[in-house]
Scaffold this active site. Structure first.
Site, PDB file in Angstrom:
ATOM      1  N   ARG A  55     -38.290  -8.866  16.444  1.00  0.00           N
ATOM      2  CA  ARG A  55     -39.314  -8.735  17.409  1.00  0.00           C
ATOM      3  C   ARG A  55     -40.040  -7.769  17.429  1.00  0.00           C
ATOM      4  NH1 ARG A  55     -35.274 -11.380  18.988  1.00  0.00           N
ATOM      5  NH2 ARG A  55     -34.026 -10.055  17.420  1.00  0.00           N
ATOM      6  N   THR A  56     -39.562  -6.495  17.091  1.00  0.00           N
ATOM      7  CA  THR A  56     -40.260  -5.298  17.301  1.00  0.00           C
ATOM      8  C   THR A  56     -41.522  -5.364  16.039  1.00  0.00           C
ATOM      9  OG1 THR A  56     -38.252  -4.090  18.007  1.00  0.00           O
ATOM     10  CG2 THR A  56     -40.304  -2.761  17.456  1.00  0.00           C
ATOM     11  N   LYS A  84     -36.250   5.385  -4.740  1.00  0.00           N
ATOM     12  CA  LYS A  84     -36.301   6.628  -5.523  1.00  0.00           C
ATOM     13  C   LYS A  84     -36.068   7.813  -5.340  1.00  0.00           C
ATOM     14  CE  LYS A  84     -40.085   3.531  -7.556  1.00  0.00           C
ATOM     15  NZ  LYS A  84     -41.603   3.782  -7.701  1.00  0.00           N
ATOM     16  N   ARG A 105     -39.796   2.171  11.860  1.00  0.00           N
ATOM     17  CA  ARG A 105     -38.331   2.097  12.275  1.00  0.00           C
ATOM     18  C   ARG A 105     -37.348   2.559  11.052  1.00  0.00           C
ATOM     19  NH1 ARG A 105     -35.162  -3.170  14.631  1.00  0.00           N
ATOM     20  NH2 ARG A 105     -36.221  -2.377  16.507  1.00  0.00           N
ATOM     21  N   HIS A 133     -35.712   3.922  21.395  1.00  0.00           N
ATOM     22  CA  HIS A 133     -36.577   2.931  21.071  1.00  0.00           C
ATOM     23  C   HIS A 133     -37.776   2.768  22.135  1.00  0.00           C
ATOM     24  CE1 HIS A 133     -37.669  -0.763  19.563  1.00  0.00           C
ATOM     25  NE2 HIS A 133     -36.621  -1.494  19.547  1.00  0.00           N
TER      26      HIS A 133
HETATM   27  N1   CP Z   1     -35.094  -5.647  20.422  1.00  0.00           N
HETATM   28  C1   CP Z   1     -35.363  -5.467  18.914  1.00  0.00           C
HETATM   29  O1   CP Z   1     -35.518  -4.266  18.898  1.00  0.00           O
HETATM   30  O2   CP Z   1     -35.343  -6.363  18.054  1.00  0.00           O
HETATM   31  P1   CP Z   1     -35.629  -6.630  16.654  1.00  0.00           P
HETATM   32  O3   CP Z   1     -34.456  -5.696  16.008  1.00  0.00           O
HETATM   33  O4   CP Z   1     -35.609  -7.662  16.175  1.00  0.00           O
HETATM   34  O5   CP Z   1     -36.722  -5.669  16.336  1.00  0.00           O
END
Ligand code: CP
Length: 306
Positions: A55-56, A84, A105, A133
């Site tokens: 999703r993100t 590396k 991320r 998040h």
């Molecule tokens: N909700 C969420 O962060 O989903 P993903 O890990 O798929 O990005």
């Protein structure tokens, strides 16, 4: 006057004022109602995912492209020079020389702040370890606002892994601004961390622990489910708790009509698919709101005026 988020890093909900959260929320709702294809024209954004995501990553990349921008990046840190031994500081120096913003991320708590320290362009945290998040929080706020018509003084129940779940930490830190009341349902070993309950105390927000999902569903306006990961437990303990934190339509028998069930997804067993057809299920609409929430973040960070 430039908007207050112009050229800002978006690392943690705690860095944002209530006014800035409201600006993000209303910009997301505006972009949902009136799509714009020009706000990122000529901009190049890096999408750097050192940890799995559906999703993100895809909603951020959708947001960039629908706003007229372009994306480069990677979905797996194993294919980068981090493998590396390249440091995050050098990664920041390099990628910020190519692009106008970096979405990251990373599995380590604090990784977004480290990247931002060495980046010449704004960094947007797409999840760092068990820490924060913020873009998920914004899409949660958009969904809560849309379904309840307000954010203030709502009853928010959170269930599942409240210890390691970064989404529930960020969401508490946001919703405490609007005087919400909280209830937590989790195995004792996965309870909400003290630093979050202390922040709720300081904000004057009441919070309680509830024994099961049925009680939470009767009490709440929003039931925010999260996944309890099997690997957090030994086999015996998991067998003991398995099923106690799983939702199906029977659990919702006493729910108020306005209750909505949210989940950051992915789900495994914690929401039975039969729940999807109930009027309470809202997690797919929530995920779709990710595009508008992320459009709002990118537009405000990369434009003086939106
Ligand atoms: N909700 C969420 O962060 O989903 P993903 O890990 O798929 O990005």
């Amino acid at each position: 006057m430039p908007n207050p988020l112009y050229r800002r890093n978006i690392i943690s909900v705690s860095d944002l004022t209530t006014g800035q959260l409201e600006l993000l929320l209303h910009t997301a709702l505006k972009l949902k109602a009136e799509p714009r294809g020009d706000l990122l024209a000529g901009r190049l954004v890096a999408s750097c995912f050192f940890e799995p995501s559906t999703r993100t990553r895809l909603s951020f990349e959708t947001a960039v492209q629908r706003l007229g921008g372009q994306v480069i990046g990677f979905a797996d840190g194993a294919n980068t020079s981090a493998k590396k031994g390249e440091t995050l500081a050098d990664t920041a120096r390099i990628i910020s020389g190519y692009t106008d913003a970096i979405i990251q991320r990373h599995p380590k708590d604090g990784a977004a702040r480290v990247l931002a320290e060495f980046s010449k362009v704004p960094v947007i945290n797409a999840g760092d370890g068990t820490n924060q998040h913020p873009s998920q929080t914004l899409l949660d706020l958009v969904t809560i606002y849309e379904t309840q018509g307000r954010l203030d003084k709502l009853k928010i129940a959170m269930a599942g892994d409240l210890k390691y779940g970064r989404t529930v930490h960020s969401l508490c830190q946001a919703l405490k601004r609007w005087g919400c009341e909280f209830a937590f349902v989790s195995p004792p070993s996965l309870a909400m961390p003290d630093y979050i309950t202390e922040e709720l105390d300081e904000a004057g927000c009441r919070h309680r622990v509830l024994p099961n999902l049925e009680t939470a569903a009767e009490w709440a306006d929003i039931l925010y489910m999260t996944r309890v990961q099997r690997e957090r437990f030994d086999e015996q303990e998991f067998a003991r708790i398995q099923g106690r934190f799983n939702l199906d339509p029977s659990v919702l028998a006493g729910a108020k009509a306005n209750l909505r069930v949210l989940h950051p997804l992915p789900r495994v067993d914690e929401i039975h698919p039969d729940t999807d057809a109930t009027p309470y299920a809202c997690y797919f609409e929530q995920a779709a709101n990710g595009v508008y929430a992320r459009m709002a973040i990118l537009s405000l960070v990369l434009n003086e005026e939106v």
